[in-house]
Scaffold this motif. Structure first.
Motif, PDB file in Angstrom:
ATOM      1  N   GLU A 190       0.786  -1.657  -0.050  1.00 23.19           N
ATOM      2  CA  GLU A 190      -0.007  -0.369  -0.144  1.00 23.19           C
ATOM      3  C   GLU A 190       0.811   0.922   0.134  1.00 23.19           C
ATOM      4  N   GLN A 191       1.930   1.334   0.832  1.00 23.87           N
ATOM      5  CA  GLN A 191       3.220   2.150   0.771  1.00 23.87           C
ATOM      6  C   GLN A 191       4.165   1.455   0.435  1.00 23.87           C
ATOM      7  N   PRO A 213      -0.265  12.674  -3.575  1.00 23.12           N
ATOM      8  CA  PRO A 213       0.115  12.913  -1.709  1.00 23.12           C
ATOM      9  C   PRO A 213      -0.236  11.117  -1.757  1.00 23.12           C
ATOM     10  N   GLU A 214      -0.868  10.544  -2.737  1.00 21.57           N
ATOM     11  CA  GLU A 214      -1.224   9.432  -2.409  1.00 21.57           C
ATOM     12  C   GLU A 214      -1.419   8.248  -3.020  1.00 21.57           C
ATOM     13  N   GLN A 215      -0.932   8.698  -4.543  1.00 21.42           N
ATOM     14  CA  GLN A 215      -0.374   8.196  -5.316  1.00 21.42           C
ATOM     15  C   GLN A 215       1.109   8.092  -5.245  1.00 21.42           C
ATOM     16  N   GLN A 218       5.322   6.761  -2.480  1.00 18.50           N
ATOM     17  CA  GLN A 218       5.281   7.699  -0.943  1.00 18.50           C
ATOM     18  C   GLN A 218       6.514   8.479  -0.667  1.00 18.50           C
ATOM     19  N   LYS A 245       7.581  15.003  -1.008  1.00 18.56           N
ATOM     20  CA  LYS A 245       7.390  14.267  -0.152  1.00 18.56           C
ATOM     21  C   LYS A 245       9.100  13.675   0.691  1.00 18.56           C
ATOM     22  N   ALA A 310      -1.010   2.559   6.197  1.00 18.77           N
ATOM     23  CA  ALA A 310      -2.652   2.746   5.095  1.00 18.77           C
ATOM     24  C   ALA A 310      -3.993   3.284   6.738  1.00 18.77           C
ATOM     25  N   THR A 313     -10.396   2.690   6.347  1.00 19.15           N
ATOM     26  CA  THR A 313     -11.303   3.686   5.819  1.00 19.15           C
ATOM     27  C   THR A 313     -12.618   3.533   6.049  1.00 19.15           C
TER      28      THR A 313
END
Length: 320
Positions: A190-191, A213-215, A218, A245, A310, A313
């Motif tokens: 994810e990161q 930033p979310e893409q 990182q 970043k 992350a 959600t």
């Protein structure tokens, strides 16, 4: 070890070329039957494909370019994230300095790792443009002041134009880097952080310029970053200014170039307000007999310090 095998293969090829007899006068006009020697990158790829387990190999395709990579899963059920390692020009995906040791060490520490090397760049300057996801949906680019009129839409072509190519090198390299990041995402990372050696650092910055930033990536680590001969603009400093970043730049301050870059890049980061920019002086580390291990530990420590898991959600109806 893989490196001696690679060196031995290259020596055999060079010896064979050196021992090739000179053609006599009567044979000069005849069509040549000689097959061009494989490039160094192709030789490296062939050896790695033979010596590396199949499950570690990845073949990435973007347009007409092909990219060979080595993947190692994290040594834990849930990876901390992913690390994309990009070797410099003339190197391979298991290079014994930084790339090979780091891909194994970081995998053991809990990251998915993918190591790649970019295709051979052209020797001379080329037109550089950022990578695009879908060229068909992009508006035509405006020409920069002073651009060659032959490059303008609707202009008359110049005499003896160069052969048309589908993509410039910057776009092709950027597309392959994006494809490599997608491989790590598909593996569950994810990161993602990006580690690039020398000229690969320039292409990595160009490929990820203005990334949200979310893409991914990182975070980025540059090892002795260099401006490639094939890229006259944008400059390395201007690309650094656009990267906001977390970044770790490893430089050798004992060398004139490293000392100058350290001062210039630090000014760029301060001017742009990049508080997450850090430098690591390689000079005292590289004098050690265990330099690669020490560099790997510094790299791992920096990645752990900048790891941001992350956030889950919130489900519908839950209060964030």
């Amino acid at each position: 070890m893989r490196l001696p095998a690679l060196i031995a293969l290259l020596c055999l090829v060079n010896h064979a070329v050196a021992q090739e007899p000179e053609p006599d006068a009567g044979a000069i006009s005849a069509p040549s039957e000689r097959v061009d020697a494989l490039s160094r990158s192709a030789l490296y790829r062939d050896v790695l494909q033979r010596e590396t387990p199949t499950e570690e190999q990845r073949q990435l395709e973007f347009n007409s370019e092909s990219l060979f990579g080595l993947f190692l899963p994290a040594a834990r059920p849930e990876p901390l994230g992913g690390v994309l390692l990009i070797a410099g020009a003339g190197e391979h995906a298991d290079w014994p300095e930084l790339i090979g040791p780091a891909r194994r060490q970081l995998s053991d520490a809990g990251w998915h790792t993918l190591a790649i090397t970019l295709p051979d760049a052209p020797d001379g300057p080329t037109i550089i443009s950022p990578p695009i996801a879908d060229p068909a949906n992009q508006p035509p680019a405006e020409a920069e002041p002073g651009a060659d009129p032959a490059m303008l839409a609707g202009s008359e072509p110049a005499d003896d134009p160069a052969p048309a190519v589908s993509l410039d090198y910057g776009t092709a390299a950027g597309g392959l880097i994006t494809a490599a990041l997608q491989v790590l995402q598909a593996e569950g990372a994810e990161q993602i952080s990006l580690v690039a050696r020398r000229d690969a650092g320039y292409w990595a910055l160009l490929a990820t310029d203005s990334t949200p930033p979310e893409q991914p990536p990182q975070a980025m680590v540059l090892f002795e970053a260099r401006q490639p001969a094939a890229a006259e603009r944008p400059s390395l400093s201007s690309l650094l200014e656009g990267w906001d970043k977390p970044m770790l730049e490893m430089l050798d301050r004992d060398s004139p170039l490293g000392q100058a870059q350290a001062a210039e890049h630090l000014r760029v980061a301060r001017r742009a307000g990049h508080n997450a920019y850090r430098q690591l002086d390689l000079a005292p580390i590289q004098r050690s007999a265990v330099a690669q291990e020490m560099i790997g530990k510094r790299l791992q420590g920096w990645l752990e310090a900048n790891y941001r898991p992350a956030q889950p959600t919130p489900e519908a109806g839950e209060t964030p």
